[in-house]
Design an enzyme around this catalytic site. Structure first.
Site, PDB file in Angstrom:
ATOM      1  N   ARG A 129       3.636   7.323  -3.929  1.00 58.30           N
ATOM      2  CA  ARG A 129       4.908   8.058  -3.871  1.00 58.30           C
ATOM      3  C   ARG A 129       5.855   7.384  -4.849  1.00 58.30           C
ATOM      4  O   ARG A 129       5.484   6.415  -5.500  1.00 58.30           O
ATOM      5  CB  ARG A 129       5.461   8.044  -2.431  1.00 58.30           C
ATOM      6  CG  ARG A 129       5.692   6.640  -1.912  1.00 58.30           C
ATOM      7  CD  ARG A 129       6.263   6.597  -0.501  1.00 58.30           C
ATOM      8  NE  ARG A 129       6.390   5.187  -0.109  1.00 58.30           N
ATOM      9  CZ  ARG A 129       6.855   4.776   1.041  1.00 58.30           C
ATOM     10  NH1 ARG A 129       7.235   5.633   1.962  1.00 58.30           N
ATOM     11  NH2 ARG A 129       6.960   3.490   1.314  1.00 58.30           N
ATOM     12  N   CYS A 178       9.747  10.406 -12.999  1.00 59.21           N
ATOM     13  CA  CYS A 178      10.659   9.983 -14.048  1.00 59.21           C
ATOM     14  C   CYS A 178      11.985  10.721 -13.872  1.00 59.21           C
ATOM     15  O   CYS A 178      12.018  11.947 -13.828  1.00 59.21           O
ATOM     16  CB  CYS A 178      10.034  10.313 -15.397  1.00 59.21           C
ATOM     17  SG  CYS A 178      10.927   9.540 -16.722  1.00 59.21           S
ATOM     18  N   ASN A 223      14.187   8.812  -0.615  1.00 64.14           N
ATOM     19  CA  ASN A 223      13.808   7.693   0.245  1.00 64.14           C
ATOM     20  C   ASN A 223      13.746   6.422  -0.592  1.00 64.14           C
ATOM     21  O   ASN A 223      12.971   6.352  -1.552  1.00 64.14           O
ATOM     22  CB  ASN A 223      12.434   7.964   0.872  1.00 64.14           C
ATOM     23  CG  ASN A 223      12.109   6.984   1.988  1.00 64.14           C
ATOM     24  OD1 ASN A 223      12.576   7.150   3.114  1.00 64.14           O
ATOM     25  ND2 ASN A 223      11.330   5.965   1.670  1.00 64.14           N
ATOM     26  N   GLU A 224      14.589   5.473  -0.274  1.00 69.44           N
ATOM     27  CA  GLU A 224      14.601   4.176  -0.960  1.00 69.44           C
ATOM     28  C   GLU A 224      14.562   4.337  -2.479  1.00 69.44           C
ATOM     29  O   GLU A 224      13.618   3.905  -3.154  1.00 69.44           O
ATOM     30  CB  GLU A 224      13.464   3.288  -0.442  1.00 69.44           C
ATOM     31  CG  GLU A 224      13.635   2.947   1.028  1.00 69.44           C
ATOM     32  CD  GLU A 224      12.621   1.933   1.554  1.00 69.44           C
ATOM     33  OE1 GLU A 224      11.546   1.788   0.958  1.00 69.44           O
ATOM     34  OE2 GLU A 224      12.926   1.278   2.575  1.00 69.44           O
ATOM     35  N   CYS A 226      11.186   4.087 -15.947  1.00 65.51           N
ATOM     36  CA  CYS A 226      10.339   4.977 -16.744  1.00 65.51           C
ATOM     37  C   CYS A 226      10.603   4.726 -18.223  1.00 65.51           C
ATOM     38  O   CYS A 226      11.739   4.688 -18.663  1.00 65.51           O
ATOM     39  CB  CYS A 226      10.656   6.428 -16.372  1.00 65.51           C
ATOM     40  SG  CYS A 226       9.696   7.611 -17.314  1.00 65.51           S
ATOM     41  N   GLU A 249      15.993   2.739   9.330  1.00 64.27           N
ATOM     42  CA  GLU A 249      14.654   2.280   9.711  1.00 64.27           C
ATOM     43  C   GLU A 249      14.814   0.892  10.312  1.00 64.27           C
ATOM     44  O   GLU A 249      14.969  -0.099   9.599  1.00 64.27           O
ATOM     45  CB  GLU A 249      13.716   2.239   8.496  1.00 64.27           C
ATOM     46  CG  GLU A 249      13.475   3.601   7.886  1.00 64.27           C
ATOM     47  CD  GLU A 249      12.509   3.579   6.697  1.00 64.27           C
ATOM     48  OE1 GLU A 249      11.801   2.575   6.519  1.00 64.27           O
ATOM     49  OE2 GLU A 249      12.480   4.570   5.956  1.00 64.27           O
ATOM     50  N   TRP A 309       0.484  -2.800   5.461  1.00 61.06           N
ATOM     51  CA  TRP A 309      -0.158  -1.689   4.752  1.00 61.06           C
ATOM     52  C   TRP A 309      -1.668  -1.914   4.784  1.00 61.06           C
ATOM     53  O   TRP A 309      -2.347  -1.402   5.667  1.00 61.06           O
ATOM     54  CB  TRP A 309       0.389  -1.573   3.319  1.00 61.06           C
ATOM     55  CG  TRP A 309       1.651  -0.753   3.227  1.00 61.06           C
ATOM     56  CD1 TRP A 309       2.492  -0.422   4.262  1.00 61.06           C
ATOM     57  CD2 TRP A 309       2.213  -0.145   2.065  1.00 61.06           C
ATOM     58  NE1 TRP A 309       3.531   0.345   3.803  1.00 61.06           N
ATOM     59  CE2 TRP A 309       3.393   0.537   2.471  1.00 61.06           C
ATOM     60  CE3 TRP A 309       1.849  -0.102   0.715  1.00 61.06           C
ATOM     61  CZ2 TRP A 309       4.192   1.250   1.549  1.00 61.06           C
ATOM     62  CZ3 TRP A 309       2.647   0.607  -0.192  1.00 61.06           C
ATOM     63  CH2 TRP A 309       3.800   1.283   0.232  1.00 61.06           C
TER      64      TRP A 309
HETATM   65  C1  GLA Z   1      10.027   1.840   3.879  1.00 61.48           C
HETATM   66  C2  GLA Z   1       9.929   3.338   3.745  1.00 61.48           C
HETATM   67  C3  GLA Z   1       9.169   3.985   4.848  1.00 61.48           C
HETATM   68  C4  GLA Z   1       7.938   3.204   5.197  1.00 61.48           C
HETATM   69  C5  GLA Z   1       8.333   1.793   5.532  1.00 61.48           C
HETATM   70  C6  GLA Z   1       7.168   0.940   5.959  1.00 61.48           C
HETATM   71  O1  GLA Z   1      11.088   1.427   4.608  1.00 61.48           O
HETATM   72  O2  GLA Z   1      11.195   3.947   3.646  1.00 61.48           O
HETATM   73  O3  GLA Z   1       8.785   5.273   4.439  1.00 61.48           O
HETATM   74  O4  GLA Z   1       7.073   3.220   4.110  1.00 61.48           O
HETATM   75  O5  GLA Z   1       8.911   1.217   4.385  1.00 61.48           O
HETATM   76  O6  GLA Z   1       6.277   0.696   4.915  1.00 61.48           O
END
Ligand code: GLA
Ligand code: GLA
Length: 702
Positions: A146, A150, A184-185, A191, A341, A349
């Site tokens: 994921r 770019c 997300n993050e 790139c 989170e 992982w």
């Molecule tokens: C990050 C991501 C989540 C998940 C966690 C745990 O915080 O935002 O999608 O991947 O790590 O790996």
């Protein structure tokens, strides 16, 4: 330097703030703050990250019931579900998400929807392969994993607009959707493709106006790297020795951060225009260096972040996540924030990333979030995945959905936080000390790591941890923050500075502040070019020292001698200080510069400036130093806090709300400055309070 380049989008954003979501309140002076703790009604926002798309629909009702039972009142979902939502280009399927929302909403559980752009569909890459980022060797990444896109690919931007617009249109009036998490993050990857290069060249042109100005600022005279056309400017891709001009490399980091911000703004503008009553946030990563969060977070209603205290190996070391919390709070001027989170089980992982903690610690960590200013906690994740990369990353429940000990703890915590909502409402963390984090310095140190073993984050922790061991609250400040309310400002390794920041710190000291500076301060200007003034450059006068010699990596294991003849080991760097007006408080103990000054103290106008010319590997060195500076600035310390016990405070008017957190496996006695009221039991806690192992106490001063 003006670095923002999406001024049109910025203007659109501010116009849209007029159509603010319900939880916005007008504070004094016209500033708006988001009433996060009431975001989801009366109860403390308490959530889980949920992936209904990964489970059979027959499971959803059981999940919702089990969530409700645990006091869960919202879920975050959808952030990786792009292919389920848009199975073919321009063809959308929201029916499954509508059904999931219906099941959850029926149990009083609302939703934050993720825009799913962190994981674009395989069909999108198949049709537009250039969506994938290109690495510094000029090789395109392939589909998989994921965050593999770019930011300057026009097909990807078009696809982003399409899915975000469709989602916003579909859910804008949905009563069960309370907000959006963008992507997300955000941050990676960098790139290096032709589209990025062209965008970087445009960025340079906007910021420098003329090539002459750029060539001067970057010092391109070195090795004859002078540019005569914007199109000649390279990216810091891999070359023969990968030795790029550090000024170019620093601007590329800024460009990456700005590009990330523009991508977030692109999505935020769509969401605000179409769904103005739903809040917009993003899940961030604490000390992650890739993005200047202080800049990014101007575009959000509130900050959210992903808090994983179990990345450390020793669970009594609470300052890792503590600094993450404080940095995230500081990145939006100390506004309370959400944990999107919160650790709900073991990380891992391909292998499990730690040893299991007693379930009670998950409660302590959740309270730590609240103690540092979280007005909402959402656990990652509801249930451990059966599939894919994160089979070993535990949710609250394991794959069998058994209500295990973590579930029981989450349930207890939710009940308690629900009861604390009104007490917490309107309370804030108020700290006497600010730790200044400089994104520019961090990037510059990444580009040129200075000396073997140097670690900017560790320099932050040296001081941060010492204050926290003494129970002193620390805010994280950024160069743009207002420093005037702090009694002390610590600015470790302030390597890259500009006129605005040096003037701000000078005024701060002049007005009576205590400033702690350390080695490698004032070395570089904002272009990552070394000053031609005697070090510490712009800070020489303030600190009352001159540096004509320094020693990287330390000759023959250097040590320093403080007052009382105590010896402390040092590492990484020694500035050999020549006091001009400062007083010497610590000397070097060994070798050819034994007896020369290592730490100085300078009375300057109404304030004090400390200059710490080296790093010690001993925490006691920092305890001593911080105690001395704190005394000068009247910051009270709690010198007898037991190891592994954290005290963090929120304030509400004149009331103090104390969180006492015992991360150790033993009961502890905690010295307090007065007797407090225990909110959970109603009892009065004495000044030598007892706390059981892995326990939390919430106390108030009235
Ligand atoms: C990050 C991501 C989540 C998940 C966690 C745990 O915080 O935002 O999608 O991947 O790590 O790996
Ligand atoms: C070599 C090169 C110089 C310089 C020095 C130091 O001697 O000829 O140009 O680069 O190394 O790096």
């Amino acid at each position: 330097m003006k670095r923002r380049w999406a001024t049109v989008v910025g203007g659109l954003l501010s116009a849209c703030l007029l159509l603010a979501p319900a939880a916005w309140t007008q504070a004094g002076g016209g500033a708006q703050t988001f009433d996060l703790i009431h975001w989801n009604g009366e109860k403390f926002p308490y959530g889980v990250d949920y992936y209904p798309e990964a489970w059979d629909e027959t499971q959803w009702e059981k999940d919702a019931a089990q969530m409700q039972e645990a006091g869960i009142n919202f879920v975050r979902m959808g952030e990786f579900a792009w292919v389920k939502l848009e199975p073919q280009e321009g063809h959308f399927d929201f029916a499954w998400l509508d059904r999931a929302l219906q099941v959850l909403n029926a149990r009083g559980i609302k939703a934050v929807l993720g825009t799913p752009t962190a994981s674009p569909p395989a069909w999108l890459y198949a049709k537009y392969p250039d969506i994938a980022a290109m690495d510094a060797n000029g090789i395109r990444y392939r589909y998989g994993s994921r965050r593999n896109y770019c930011l300057h690919n026009s097909d990807f931007l078009a696809a982003t607009r399409r899915i975000v617009t469709a989602l916003a249109e579909h859910y804008k009036d949905h009563p069960g959707v309370i907000g959006w998490q963008i992507d997300n993050e955000l941050g990676d990857p960098k790139c290096f493709d032709p589209a990025s290069r062209a965008a970087f060249q445009r960025w340079c042109q906007r910021n420098y106006q003329t090539l002459d100005a750029l060539n001067k600022a970057w010092g391109t005279v070195f090795w004859g790297h002078t540019y005569q056309a914007w199109a000649e400017i390279p990216l810091p891709w891999n070359t023969l020795s990968s030795a790029h001009n550090p000024s170019l490399a620093l601007d590329f980091d800024r460009f990456q951060s700005d590009s990330t911000h523009d991508y977030l703004d692109l999505q935020a503008a769509i969401l605000r225009a179409i769904a103005p009553r739903q809040a917009v946030t993003h899940n961030e990563m604490g000390l992650y260096p890739g993005v200047d969060y202080y800049d990014l977070n101007r575009s959000l209603d509130f900050v959210a972040w992903d808090n994983y205290p179990m990345f450390g190996k020793d669970y009594t070391q609470y300052t890792g996540s503590g600094l993450g919390h404080d940095l995230m709070r500081g990145s939006k001027n100390n506004q309370n924030y959400l944990v999107m989170e919160q650790q709900g089980g073991l990380p891992g992982w391909s292998e499990f990333g730690g040893r299991q903690a007693p379930a009670a610690l998950y409660r302590v960590w959740a309270y730590q979030s609240v103690a540092h200013g979280a007005d909402g906690v959402c656990y990652f994740r509801w249930r451990t995945s059966r599939y894919g990369t994160e089979q070993y990353w535990q949710g609250i429940l394991d794959q069998d959905s058994y209500p295990n000990s973590r579930y029981q703890v989450v349930k207890q915590t939710g009940k308690e936080l629900g009861q604390l909502t009104e007490l917490l409402h309107g309370s804030k963390v108020v700290s006497p000390v600010a730790l200044l984090v400089s994104p520019d310095s961090r990037w510059a140190f990444e580009i040129q790591p200075l000396a073997e073993g140097f670690d900017y984050d560790r320099e932050l922790h040296n001081f941060y941890d010492a204050f926290r061991r003494a129970g002193v609250g620390v805010d994280v400040a950024f160069p743009g923050s207002d420093l005037s309310s702090y009694r002390m400002v610590v600015a470790p390794c302030l390597f890259v500075t500009d006129q605005a920041l040096t003037s701000k710190l000078t005024a701060y000291v002049k007005n009576g502040g205590t400033l702690i500076l350390t080695f490698r301060s004032g070395v570089k200007d904002q272009h990552d070019v070394v000053t031609d003034r005697t070090l510490p450059g712009a800070f020489a006068d303030l600190a009352g020292v001159a540096i004509h010699e320094f020693d990287p990596q330390i000759n023959e294991e250097q040590e320093v001698m403080g007052p009382g003849e105590t010896l402390f080991p040092t590492r990484v760097w020694s500035d050999i200080l020549e006091p001009t007006t400062a007083k010497v408080i610590v000397n070097y103990g060994k070798g050819y510069y034994a007896g020369k000054a290592a730490v100085t103290e300078n009375a300057r106008e109404k304030g004090w400036v400390y200059y710490v010319g080296t790093e010690s590997s001993s925490p006691f060195f920092y305890d001593r130093l911080v105690a001395r500076a704190a005394e000068k600035s009247s910051v009270p310390l709690n010198a007898k806090l037991p190891f592994g016990v954290e005290v963090a405070t929120r304030e509400k008017g004149r009331m103090k709300i104390l969180f006492v957190l015992n991360y150790t496996s033993q009961p502890q006695t905690v010295p307090l400055d007065q007797a407090y009221h225990n909110v959970m039991t109603g009892a009065t806690e004495p000044m030598d309070m007892q706390i059981p192992a892995y326990e939390v106490k919430v106390l108030t001063s009235q």
